[in-house]
Design an enzyme around this catalytic site. Structure first.
Site, PDB file in Angstrom:
ATOM      1  N   ASP A  55       0.847  -1.195   0.000  1.00  0.00           N
ATOM      2  CA  ASP A  55       0.000   0.000   0.000  1.00  0.00           C
ATOM      3  C   ASP A  55       0.886   1.251   0.000  1.00  0.00           C
ATOM      4  OD1 ASP A  55      -2.889   1.208   1.159  1.00  0.00           O
ATOM      5  OD2 ASP A  55      -1.101   2.199   1.938  1.00  0.00           O
ATOM      6  N   LYS A  89     -11.122   0.126  -5.554  1.00  0.00           N
ATOM      7  CA  LYS A  89     -11.247  -1.324  -5.285  1.00  0.00           C
ATOM      8  C   LYS A  89     -12.121  -1.919  -6.400  1.00  0.00           C
ATOM      9  CE  LYS A  89     -13.231  -4.394  -1.878  1.00  0.00           C
ATOM     10  NZ  LYS A  89     -13.772  -4.587  -0.510  1.00  0.00           N
ATOM     11  N   GLY A 118      -7.416  -3.523   4.262  1.00  0.00           N
ATOM     12  CA  GLY A 118      -8.409  -4.405   3.669  1.00  0.00           C
ATOM     13  C   GLY A 118      -8.609  -4.206   2.183  1.00  0.00           C
ATOM     14  N   ASP A 122      -7.993  -7.264  -0.310  1.00  0.00           N
ATOM     15  CA  ASP A 122      -9.094  -7.741  -1.167  1.00  0.00           C
ATOM     16  C   ASP A 122      -8.699  -7.741  -2.638  1.00  0.00           C
ATOM     17  OD1 ASP A 122     -12.232  -6.670   0.441  1.00  0.00           O
ATOM     18  OD2 ASP A 122     -10.853  -8.306   0.843  1.00  0.00           O
ATOM     19  N   LYS A 155     -12.245 -14.539   2.139  1.00  0.00           N
ATOM     20  CA  LYS A 155     -12.884 -13.738   1.096  1.00  0.00           C
ATOM     21  C   LYS A 155     -11.974 -12.671   0.507  1.00  0.00           C
ATOM     22  CE  LYS A 155     -16.822 -12.679   3.230  1.00  0.00           C
ATOM     23  NZ  LYS A 155     -18.275 -12.482   3.453  1.00  0.00           N
ATOM     24  N   LYS A 164     -21.204  -3.301  -3.521  1.00  0.00           N
ATOM     25  CA  LYS A 164     -20.073  -3.666  -2.659  1.00  0.00           C
ATOM     26  C   LYS A 164     -19.681  -5.118  -2.917  1.00  0.00           C
ATOM     27  CE  LYS A 164     -17.532  -2.900   1.042  1.00  0.00           C
ATOM     28  NZ  LYS A 164     -16.341  -2.101   0.930  1.00  0.00           N
ATOM     29  N   THR A 185       1.072   3.695  13.152  1.00  0.00           N
ATOM     30  CA  THR A 185       1.105   4.832  12.214  1.00  0.00           C
ATOM     31  C   THR A 185      -0.252   5.093  11.567  1.00  0.00           C
ATOM     32  OG1 THR A 185       1.777   3.295  10.465  1.00  0.00           O
ATOM     33  CG2 THR A 185       3.541   4.480  11.637  1.00  0.00           C
ATOM     34  N   GLU A 197     -15.507  -3.494  13.403  1.00  0.00           N
ATOM     35  CA  GLU A 197     -15.463  -4.935  13.115  1.00  0.00           C
ATOM     36  C   GLU A 197     -15.158  -5.728  14.394  1.00  0.00           C
ATOM     37  OE1 GLU A 197     -16.623  -6.015  10.409  1.00  0.00           O
ATOM     38  OE2 GLU A 197     -15.816  -5.043   8.612  1.00  0.00           O
ATOM     39  N   HIS A 262     -23.869  -5.776   8.558  1.00  0.00           N
ATOM     40  CA  HIS A 262     -23.568  -5.798   7.127  1.00  0.00           C
ATOM     41  C   HIS A 262     -24.813  -6.042   6.280  1.00  0.00           C
ATOM     42  CE1 HIS A 262     -19.605  -6.283   8.890  1.00  0.00           C
ATOM     43  NE2 HIS A 262     -19.061  -6.025   7.732  1.00  0.00           N
TER      44      HIS A 262
END
Ligand SMILES: NC(=O)c1ccc[n+]([C@@H]2O[C@H](COP(=O)([O-])OP(=O)(O)OC[C@H]3O[C@@H](n4cnc5c(N)ncnc54)[C@H](O)[C@@H]3O)[C@@H](O)[C@H]2O)c1
Ligand SMILES: O=C(CO)[C@@H](O)[C@H](O)[C@H](O)[C@H](O)COP(=O)(O)O
Ligand SMILES: [Zn+2]
Length: 376
Positions: A55, A89, A118, A122, A155, A164, A185, A197, A262
């Site tokens: 990232d 994404k 995430g 993903d 997943k 989504k 950080t 979560e 969700h």
């Protein structure tokens, strides 16, 4: 198998046993910490070269130590740095990563290293599931959501057409290394976002976890989960998630307690983009479910208030301006479709327990949204 007995036919069955390791690590990019190197090489001893996707913000903050680690262990050439956001994404980003894998000459047995939150996990996970029909990869989650959820399940997925995670695959990693030092950080907002979560797991199955968070409150966020007692918060969240996933990893049963928060949140998150983060939308959904459950008599009023007060105390939203009747209706319909034609909506029955309901109405949710808008 039923078929015309006169014509030839065959039945094929092949097990797809899966096993992957999830381990906590302390300072994973310290050159003397051999965990990442060992897990990576163990997965594919033919060479020590690895394709690393990191990232962009993680690279900015941890890239020097990451490169020193990779160089020290001879693991890889220069990492592929990926700017990530919920808006990117998408399949386009998957194709970009796959093209980079191909240009790097990755073969399908050479594990890819995915280092990020995430969104990156993903995207890279879905890319790995598609590249040459399945390429192994290792995860190093770098956010709270990544450590307790996106980094530990099977997943992967990307958004499409305003939906989504419309495209995705079940493609667990070879291993995931969970290093909470990397959270130091993380922006405050993303720490709060991840607590949603963790509270999801607490509210469906672990009251002690809820009490730990309630007791630590804002300090948990201020200290970026680096406190002596905070490892227990993370280990309870991961352990609880894995207990929920382990015997239904491919989601053959669509009634899943980890779907708590969700049901409306996917539609809400997509409509509010980029204003609402994933965990923030989940928190709004959990608040709605909490009020609906209390109004149905499933949850004591004092527990309703405790849940809402703790969500608010750690900095999570209880409602959002995008919550209107159109969204509630569309969200219920999309989720019912996603869950095989039934709502299977988890509603809390106490702090640490929940049950499934198939009959929650848009009206109940609208009343709950109004009540939350007026909540003290
Ligand atoms: N696959 C699953 O089972 C699963 C489960 C839960 C959530 N998710 C997905 O995860 C996504 C949300 O993940 P997220 O909350 O990690 O968001 P994210 O991946 O967007 O990361 C949040 C932000 O923090 C930055 N960042 C990452 N690590 C950092 C670090 N150590 N220090 C400083 N900055 C850092 C990133 O660049 C980004 O700007 C959503 O798309 C959600 O759908 C997937
Ligand atoms: O957000 C996710 C997975 O995307 C998890 O936090 C959550 O527990 C569940 O897996 C989701 O409820 C399932 O949603 P989806 O990925 O199937 O759309
Ligand atoms: Zn989630």
């Amino acid at each position: 198998m039923t078929h015309d007995p006169v014509l030839p036919g065959w039945s094929i069955s092949a097990g797809a046993a899966v096993r992957y390791d999830i381990v906590f690590a302390d300072d994973v990019f310290d050159t003397v910490n051999g965990s990442l190197a060992a897990l990576s090489v163990a997965a594919y001893p033919a060479t020590t070269r690895r394709f690393v996707v990191v990232d962009a913000n993680v690279d900015r903050l941890h890239g020097a130590r990451l490169r020193a680690y990779l160089d020290h262990h001879g693991i890889s050439d220069d990492p592929f740095v990926l700017e990530t956001s919920e808006e990117t994404k998408t399949l386009d980003t998957v194709v970009r990563v796959a093209d980079a894998l191909d240009a790097h000459g990755v073969d399908r047995r050479q594990p890819v290293l995915a280092i990020g939150g995430g969104v990156l996990l993903d995207v890279v996970g879905l890319t790995a599931s598609l590249y040459r029909r399945g390429t192994p990869y290792l995860r190093v989650p770098t956010t709270v959501v990544g450590l307790v959820d996106a980094g530990v399940g099977a997943k992967t997925g990307v958004n499409h057409g305003g939906h989504k995670n419309l495209f995705g695959a079940y493609h667990p990693p070879v291993a995931a290394l969970l290093d909470r030092r990397l959270l130091a950080t993380l922006d405050r907002r993303h720490v709060v976002n991840g607590l949603a979560e963790i509270l999801k797991i607490a509210l469906i199955r672990d009251r002690d976890l809820f009490e730990l968070i309630a007791a630590r409150g804002g300090a948990l966020v201020d200290e970026r989960l680096q406190g002596d007692d905070d490892l227990e918060v993370l280990t309870r969240a991961v352990g609880g998630m894995l207990d929920e996933l382990r015997d239904n990893l491919w989601e053959k049963r669509l009634a899943r307690l980890v779907d708590y928060g969700h049901s409306i949140s996917p539609a809400l998150e997509m409509k509010a983009l980029p204003a609402l983060l994933h965990g923030e939308a989940v928190a709004v959904d959990m608040a709605l479910s909490t009020v609906v459950a209390a109004r149905r008599g499933l949850l004591e009023p004092r527990d309703r208030d405790r849940v809402l007060d703790v969500l608010r105390a750690v900095g999570l939203p209880l409602t959002h301006e995008a919550l209107d009747s159109d969204l509630l209706r569309a969200g219920l319909a999309a989720t019912t479709r996603h869950r095989g034609g039934r709502q299977r909506m988890p509603l809390p029955t106490g702090i640490g327990s929940a049950r499934f309901c198939d009959d929650v109405t848009e009206g109940e949710l609208a009343v709950a949204a109004k009540e939350l808008g007026d909540y003290r």
